[in-house]
Write a protein that holds these residues in place. Structure first.
Motif, PDB file in Angstrom:
ATOM      1  N   VAL A  13      31.740 -25.910  -5.011  1.00 46.77           N
ATOM      2  CA  VAL A  13      31.849 -26.775  -6.195  1.00 46.77           C
ATOM      3  C   VAL A  13      32.274 -28.186  -5.776  1.00 46.77           C
ATOM      4  CG1 VAL A  13      32.236 -24.869  -7.808  1.00 46.77           C
ATOM      5  CG2 VAL A  13      34.191 -25.928  -6.652  1.00 46.77           C
ATOM      6  N   PRO A  14      31.880 -29.203  -6.580  1.00 43.43           N
ATOM      7  CA  PRO A  14      32.097 -30.595  -6.174  1.00 43.43           C
ATOM      8  C   PRO A  14      33.558 -30.963  -5.920  1.00 43.43           C
ATOM      9  CG  PRO A  14      30.568 -30.502  -8.036  1.00 43.43           C
ATOM     10  CD  PRO A  14      31.082 -29.103  -7.836  1.00 43.43           C
ATOM     11  N   GLU A  15      34.508 -30.296  -6.576  1.00 44.09           N
ATOM     12  CA  GLU A  15      35.918 -30.685  -6.388  1.00 44.09           C
ATOM     13  C   GLU A  15      36.556 -30.071  -5.142  1.00 44.09           C
ATOM     14  OE1 GLU A  15      34.526 -28.998  -8.925  1.00 44.09           O
ATOM     15  OE2 GLU A  15      35.950 -27.640  -9.913  1.00 44.09           O
ATOM     16  N   THR A  16      35.773 -29.408  -4.281  1.00 47.09           N
ATOM     17  CA  THR A  16      36.301 -28.816  -3.046  1.00 47.09           C
ATOM     18  C   THR A  16      36.767 -29.896  -2.074  1.00 47.09           C
ATOM     19  OG1 THR A  16      34.699 -27.026  -3.294  1.00 47.09           O
ATOM     20  CG2 THR A  16      35.720 -27.267  -1.128  1.00 47.09           C
ATOM     21  N   PRO A  17      38.032 -29.859  -1.629  1.00 50.41           N
ATOM     22  CA  PRO A  17      38.468 -30.822  -0.608  1.00 50.41           C
ATOM     23  C   PRO A  17      37.753 -30.539   0.721  1.00 50.41           C
ATOM     24  CG  PRO A  17      40.365 -29.816  -1.735  1.00 50.41           C
ATOM     25  CD  PRO A  17      39.147 -29.013  -2.108  1.00 50.41           C
ATOM     26  N   PRO A  18      37.089 -31.534   1.298  1.00 43.88           N
ATOM     27  CA  PRO A  18      36.340 -31.300   2.545  1.00 43.88           C
ATOM     28  C   PRO A  18      37.191 -30.687   3.664  1.00 43.88           C
ATOM     29  CG  PRO A  18      35.784 -33.450   1.642  1.00 43.88           C
ATOM     30  CD  PRO A  18      36.884 -32.898   0.783  1.00 43.88           C
ATOM     31  N   GLU A  19      38.488 -30.992   3.689  1.00 41.46           N
ATOM     32  CA  GLU A  19      39.321 -30.447   4.774  1.00 41.46           C
ATOM     33  C   GLU A  19      39.518 -28.936   4.635  1.00 41.46           C
ATOM     34  OE1 GLU A  19      40.081 -32.887   2.704  1.00 41.46           O
ATOM     35  OE2 GLU A  19      42.062 -32.570   1.793  1.00 41.46           O
ATOM     36  N   HIS A  20      39.367 -28.398   3.435  1.00 39.61           N
ATOM     37  CA  HIS A  20      39.469 -26.941   3.285  1.00 39.61           C
ATOM     38  C   HIS A  20      38.283 -26.221   3.932  1.00 39.61           C
ATOM     39  CE1 HIS A  20      42.344 -27.242  -0.441  1.00 39.61           C
ATOM     40  NE2 HIS A  20      42.829 -27.788   0.655  1.00 39.61           N
ATOM     41  N   VAL A  21      37.153 -26.880   3.980  1.00 44.30           N
ATOM     42  CA  VAL A  21      35.981 -26.278   4.630  1.00 44.30           C
ATOM     43  C   VAL A  21      36.245 -26.168   6.138  1.00 44.30           C
ATOM     44  CG1 VAL A  21      33.518 -26.535   5.112  1.00 44.30           C
ATOM     45  CG2 VAL A  21      34.418 -27.077   2.820  1.00 44.30           C
ATOM     46  N   ALA A  22      36.835 -27.222   6.708  1.00 42.99           N
ATOM     47  CA  ALA A  22      37.176 -27.191   8.143  1.00 42.99           C
ATOM     48  C   ALA A  22      38.183 -26.068   8.410  1.00 42.99           C
ATOM     49  CB  ALA A  22      37.742 -28.541   8.571  1.00 42.99           C
ATOM     50  N   GLU A  23      39.145 -25.912   7.485  1.00 46.79           N
ATOM     51  CA  GLU A  23      40.151 -24.874   7.615  1.00 46.79           C
ATOM     52  C   GLU A  23      39.499 -23.482   7.597  1.00 46.79           C
ATOM     53  OE1 GLU A  23      43.418 -26.215   5.014  1.00 46.79           O
ATOM     54  OE2 GLU A  23      43.766 -24.049   4.731  1.00 46.79           O
ATOM     55  N   LEU A  24      38.546 -23.307   6.704  1.00 51.46           N
ATOM     56  CA  LEU A  24      37.856 -22.013   6.590  1.00 51.46           C
ATOM     57  C   LEU A  24      37.124 -21.675   7.894  1.00 51.46           C
ATOM     58  CD1 LEU A  24      36.738 -19.530   5.120  1.00 51.46           C
ATOM     59  CD2 LEU A  24      34.920 -20.992   4.199  1.00 51.46           C
ATOM     60  N   ILE A  25      36.442 -22.658   8.451  1.00 49.62           N
ATOM     61  CA  ILE A  25      35.703 -22.399   9.693  1.00 49.62           C
ATOM     62  C   ILE A  25      36.662 -21.984  10.796  1.00 49.62           C
ATOM     63  CG2 ILE A  25      34.307 -23.513  11.488  1.00 49.62           C
ATOM     64  CD1 ILE A  25      32.891 -25.005   9.296  1.00 49.62           C
ATOM     65  N   LYS A  26      37.830 -22.622  10.812  1.00 49.35           N
ATOM     66  CA  LYS A  26      38.835 -22.273  11.815  1.00 49.35           C
ATOM     67  C   LYS A  26      39.293 -20.824  11.618  1.00 49.35           C
ATOM     68  CE  LYS A  26      42.765 -24.533  13.789  1.00 49.35           C
ATOM     69  NZ  LYS A  26      44.031 -24.638  13.060  1.00 49.35           N
ATOM     70  N   ILE A  27      39.531 -20.436  10.393  1.00 45.39           N
ATOM     71  CA  ILE A  27      39.959 -19.057  10.105  1.00 45.39           C
ATOM     72  C   ILE A  27      38.893 -18.075  10.601  1.00 45.39           C
ATOM     73  CG2 ILE A  27      40.372 -17.376   8.256  1.00 45.39           C
ATOM     74  CD1 ILE A  27      41.503 -19.816   6.594  1.00 45.39           C
ATOM     75  N   VAL A  28      37.655 -18.340  10.270  1.00 41.72           N
ATOM     76  CA  VAL A  28      36.576 -17.401  10.607  1.00 41.72           C
ATOM     77  C   VAL A  28      36.371 -17.331  12.117  1.00 41.72           C
ATOM     78  CG1 VAL A  28      34.088 -16.975  10.391  1.00 41.72           C
ATOM     79  CG2 VAL A  28      35.422 -17.654   8.385  1.00 41.72           C
ATOM     80  N   ARG A  48      36.389 -20.842  -5.623  1.00 39.81           N
ATOM     81  CA  ARG A  48      37.664 -21.390  -6.134  1.00 39.81           C
ATOM     82  C   ARG A  48      38.773 -21.240  -5.095  1.00 39.81           C
ATOM     83  NH1 ARG A  48      36.183 -24.871  -9.719  1.00 39.81           N
ATOM     84  NH2 ARG A  48      38.368 -25.426  -9.447  1.00 39.81           N
ATOM     85  N   ALA A  49      38.721 -20.202  -4.235  1.00 37.21           N
ATOM     86  CA  ALA A  49      39.729 -20.061  -3.178  1.00 37.21           C
ATOM     87  C   ALA A  49      39.581 -21.202  -2.179  1.00 37.21           C
ATOM     88  CB  ALA A  49      39.585 -18.713  -2.475  1.00 37.21           C
ATOM     89  N   LEU A  50      38.340 -21.686  -2.030  1.00 34.39           N
ATOM     90  CA  LEU A  50      38.082 -22.810  -1.126  1.00 34.39           C
ATOM     91  C   LEU A  50      38.579 -24.126  -1.750  1.00 34.39           C
ATOM     92  CD1 LEU A  50      36.820 -23.459   1.627  1.00 34.39           C
ATOM     93  CD2 LEU A  50      34.620 -23.768   0.467  1.00 34.39           C
ATOM     94  N   VAL A  51      38.562 -24.219  -3.050  1.00 34.40           N
ATOM     95  CA  VAL A  51      39.102 -25.401  -3.731  1.00 34.40           C
ATOM     96  C   VAL A  51      40.625 -25.432  -3.557  1.00 34.40           C
ATOM     97  CG1 VAL A  51      39.484 -26.516  -5.983  1.00 34.40           C
ATOM     98  CG2 VAL A  51      37.253 -25.476  -5.470  1.00 34.40           C
ATOM     99  N   VAL A  52      41.272 -24.275  -3.731  1.00 40.24           N
ATOM    100  CA  VAL A  52      42.735 -24.207  -3.705  1.00 40.24           C
ATOM    101  C   VAL A  52      43.270 -24.308  -2.271  1.00 40.24           C
ATOM    102  CG1 VAL A  52      44.711 -22.691  -4.189  1.00 40.24           C
ATOM    103  CG2 VAL A  52      42.872 -22.973  -5.890  1.00 40.24           C
ATOM    104  N   GLY A  53      42.607 -23.661  -1.319  1.00 33.41           N
ATOM    105  CA  GLY A  53      43.016 -23.748   0.087  1.00 33.41           C
ATOM    106  C   GLY A  53      44.299 -22.983   0.375  1.00 33.41           C
ATOM    107  N   GLY A  54      44.902 -23.276   1.545  1.00 37.60           N
ATOM    108  CA  GLY A  54      46.202 -22.696   1.920  1.00 37.60           C
ATOM    109  C   GLY A  54      46.189 -21.183   1.966  1.00 37.60           C
ATOM    110  N   ARG A  55      47.262 -20.599   1.378  1.00 37.67           N
ATOM    111  CA  ARG A  55      47.442 -19.145   1.434  1.00 37.67           C
ATOM    112  C   ARG A  55      46.300 -18.396   0.749  1.00 37.67           C
ATOM    113  NH1 ARG A  55      49.073 -16.137  -2.427  1.00 37.67           N
ATOM    114  NH2 ARG A  55      49.805 -17.967  -3.578  1.00 37.67           N
TER     115      ARG A  55
END
Ligand code: CP3
Length: 338
Positions: free
Chosen positions: A318-333, A284-291
């Protein structure tokens, strides 16, 4: 990924996500539309290779997980399995020992040939630095679908079978153990470099039942795979195991453990003393994104990056995950640890 699973501390840590191929990606939905049913997608090597590679092309994950489903094993045993849009899986349930006669272990490898073909092609098409993960459901979770005939909620039918007739239920578990060992060994032969066992419903059992239906069958699989595929790492994912995670790691002999979202960093750190750990961002944190995404991901990194660690979610995307949040996560990691 392979170095991490061998016990090295790697910086930045490898990252992949459970259900990284799926409905949150427009390219998945387009390929999915070409197959009549979900199982047709799993059993069509052209399409299954394509959807497996989609998240690798888009994000460059460190590992690629075979596109298939845990329910191909009951299907291969001869049980009727189908997927209803919006409702999930349906099976013609096995509710008593007498129903086991409908299942036939000797057909498993032959019916799963398309999956092995998918793995062989993936090994050729993936970048060499991308680790190929094969998987299966753990016996308890696979049996839950076989007995309930769908995703369970209270697991009444399943638990009543196990309590009422432990020998009969044990015969079902033994059958799934044997089929799973054959299936996973054949996946390794076809190119899988790492295996993951999904025990999505491990968290619903009492301690004695957990030992009997989660730890013992997992240990049997681990022991046999160590014989048949020496050196191939196996990640166990006993979702919801809570206080039982430590015993699960100690007693099953898994190479690494995947942690669900509720596992606190204090326990994760203690487990990491014994073996590499994987997890456990809340989907769900990946769905919400940002902070929310940044803070949750950074708390996990801060706690676990000092030891062998694979960044992942605590359960599937989950299906409602915005694909750009996944890119953001990889950048964070990758940024934080570069
Ligand atoms: O991770 C990956 O990208 C690989 C593919 C994969 C799928 N299922 C594809 C799938 C993996 C590893 C699984 C494992 C799986 N399947 C589990 C264990 C992990 C977990 O989520 O707890 C379980 C319990 C299943 C059984 C299952 N399959 C359910 C309950 C459902 C319906 C829920 C849903 O999301 O619709 C499925 C269907 C399924 N398996 C889909 C995908 C992409 C969605 C079906 C579709 O695209 O129409």
């Amino acid at each position: 990924m392979l170095r991490t699973l061998a016990g090295e501390t790697v910086s930045p840590p490898p990252i992949w996500l459970m259900r990284q191929a799926g409905r949150y990606l427009p390219e998945y939905r387009a390929t999915r539309a070409k197959a009549k049913t979900f199982l047709d997608l799993c059993f069509n090597p052209d399409l299954a290779v394509e959807v497996t590679l989609q998240p690798i092309r888009r994000y460059g994950f460190d590992a690629s997980i075979l596109f298939s489903d845990i329910l191909v094993v009951p299907y291969a045993l001869g049980q009727r399995v189908w997927f209803v849009e919006g409702e999930g899986p349906k099976l013609d349930p096995v509710t008593q020992a007498a129903d086991l006669g409908r299942l036939d272990r000797s057909r498993v490898l032959a019916s799963l040939q398309p999956v092995f073909e998918t793995l062989r092609r993936l090994r050729r098409e993936l970048p060499t630095e991308t680790t190929l993960i094969g998987f299966a459901g753990a016996p308890w979770t696979v049996a839950s679908y076989m007995v309930e005939g769908a995703s369970g909620s209270d697991f009444a039918r399943l638990k009543d079978f196990a309590y009422r007739d432990p020998d009969g239920f044990g015969a079902l578990i033994d059958l799934v153990v044997a089929a799973t060992v054959e299936y996973l060994s054949a996946q390794v032969e076809a190119g899988a470099e790492v295996l993951q066992l999904f025990d999505s419903w491990a968290g619903v059992l009492s301690e004695p039942q957990f030992r009997r239906w989660v730890i013992a069958p997992t240990r049997a699989i681990v022991d046999q795979l160590k014989q048949r595929c020496p050196g191939v790492p196996l990640i166990g994912f006993p979702r919801g195991a809570g206080m039982m995670y430590a015993d699960y790691v100690r007693e099953t002999g898994v190479t690494a453990v995947s942690l669900d979202t509720t596992v606190p960093m204090s326990l994760a750190g203690a487990l990491q003393e014994r073996c590499p750990v994987q997890g456990n961002l809340d989907p769900r944190a990946l769905v919400v994104g940002g902070r929310a995404l940044r803070e949750e991901a950074q708390a996990i990194l801060a706690a676990l990056k000092g030891g062998p660690f694979v960044f992942n979610l605590g359960h599937g995307i989950v299906p409602e995950t915005p694909p750009e949040h996944v890119a953001e996560l990889i950048k964070i990691v990758r940024d934080r640890n570069a």
